[in-house]
Design a protein around this motif. Structure first.
Motif, PDB file in Angstrom:
ATOM      1  N   THR A  66       0.823  -1.215   0.000  1.00 18.18           N
ATOM      2  CA  THR A  66       0.000   0.000   0.000  1.00 18.18           C
ATOM      3  C   THR A  66       0.853   1.260   0.000  1.00 18.18           C
ATOM      4  O   THR A  66       0.327   2.356  -0.135  1.00 18.18           O
ATOM      5  CB  THR A  66      -0.921   0.043   1.233  1.00 18.18           C
ATOM      6  N   ARG A  67       2.166   1.070   0.189  1.00 19.52           N
ATOM      7  CA  ARG A  67       3.128   2.174   0.268  1.00 19.52           C
ATOM      8  C   ARG A  67       2.849   3.093   1.449  1.00 19.52           C
ATOM      9  O   ARG A  67       3.235   4.239   1.465  1.00 19.52           O
ATOM     10  CB  ARG A  67       3.193   2.948  -1.043  1.00 19.52           C
ATOM     11  N   LYS A  68       2.140   2.557   2.445  1.00 22.41           N
ATOM     12  CA  LYS A  68       1.850   3.325   3.663  1.00 22.41           C
ATOM     13  C   LYS A  68       2.420   2.631   4.890  1.00 22.41           C
ATOM     14  O   LYS A  68       2.002   2.884   5.999  1.00 22.41           O
ATOM     15  CB  LYS A  68       0.343   3.511   3.817  1.00 22.41           C
ATOM     16  N   ALA A  69       3.380   1.756   4.684  1.00 19.04           N
ATOM     17  CA  ALA A  69       3.964   0.991   5.790  1.00 19.04           C
ATOM     18  C   ALA A  69       5.047   1.784   6.513  1.00 19.04           C
ATOM     19  O   ALA A  69       5.733   2.613   5.914  1.00 19.04           O
ATOM     20  CB  ALA A  69       4.555  -0.313   5.261  1.00 19.04           C
ATOM     21  N   VAL A  70       5.188   1.505   7.795  1.00 19.99           N
ATOM     22  CA  VAL A  70       6.314   1.991   8.587  1.00 19.99           C
ATOM     23  C   VAL A  70       7.240   0.792   8.761  1.00 19.99           C
ATOM     24  O   VAL A  70       6.824  -0.265   9.227  1.00 19.99           O
ATOM     25  CB  VAL A  70       5.864   2.536   9.956  1.00 19.99           C
ATOM     26  N   ILE A  71       8.495   0.966   8.369  1.00 21.77           N
ATOM     27  CA  ILE A  71       9.465  -0.127   8.340  1.00 21.77           C
ATOM     28  C   ILE A  71      10.475   0.002   9.470  1.00 21.77           C
ATOM     29  O   ILE A  71      11.059   1.074   9.661  1.00 21.77           O
ATOM     30  CB  ILE A  71      10.217  -0.150   6.982  1.00 21.77           C
ATOM     31  N   GLN A  72      10.664  -1.099  10.190  1.00 21.35           N
ATOM     32  CA  GLN A  72      11.746  -1.205  11.180  1.00 21.35           C
ATOM     33  C   GLN A  72      12.944  -1.789  10.442  1.00 21.35           C
ATOM     34  O   GLN A  72      12.852  -2.884   9.886  1.00 21.35           O
ATOM     35  CB  GLN A  72      11.353  -2.128  12.329  1.00 21.35           C
ATOM     36  N   LEU A  73      14.040  -1.059  10.408  1.00 24.31           N
ATOM     37  CA  LEU A  73      15.230  -1.532   9.711  1.00 24.31           C
ATOM     38  C   LEU A  73      16.043  -2.471  10.597  1.00 24.31           C
ATOM     39  O   LEU A  73      15.992  -2.386  11.830  1.00 24.31           O
ATOM     40  CB  LEU A  73      16.075  -0.355   9.255  1.00 24.31           C
TER      41      LEU A  73
END
Length: 120
Positions: A66-73
């Motif tokens: 959705t291109r609305k994700a929050v990513i933990q690197l």
């Protein structure tokens, strides 16, 4: 080879912003994702072989598609490609010092950019 203590592994950020920063430093996501995970790759072709700098991450909020994700690197890694088996990251691998230095510089620059907009 793991790049511990880069600071990247402490950051969370929107996938769209990560895509921009990573691409500006030569790391691409392309098809390296599913709904919950991402992988950013930069390929290095040297006389010693083909190497990949990889930054992995997983969604802590939203779906990647959705291109609305929050990513933990996660902790970045450097691996060597072997045909036909794939990329090896083992402790027994030998990496050119100039490549390791170049990757450390890239990761430092990426971390500095991400910290400007990281989700706390």
């Amino acid at each position: 080879m793991k790049f511990a203590n880069t600071g990247i592994e402490k950051n969370k950020a929107a996938v769209t912003r990560l895509d921009e920063v990573m691409l500006s430093k030569g790391l691409v996501r392309e098809g390296q994702w599913d709904y919950e995970r991402v992988t950013y790759d930069r390929r290095f072709d040297l006389k010693e072989g083909t190497y990949y700098l990889r930054v992995f991450g997983y969604s802590v909020e939203g779906d990647v598609d959705t291109r609305k994700a929050v990513i933990q690197l996660l902790t970045p890694v450097l691996g060597k490609y072997y045909y036909p088996h794939g990329v090896e990251y083992g402790e027994d691998e030998v990496f050119p010092k100039s490549l390791v230095s170049q990757c450390e510089k890239i990761l430092t620059e990426i971390n500095a950019e991400i910290e400007k907009f990281a989700v706390k």
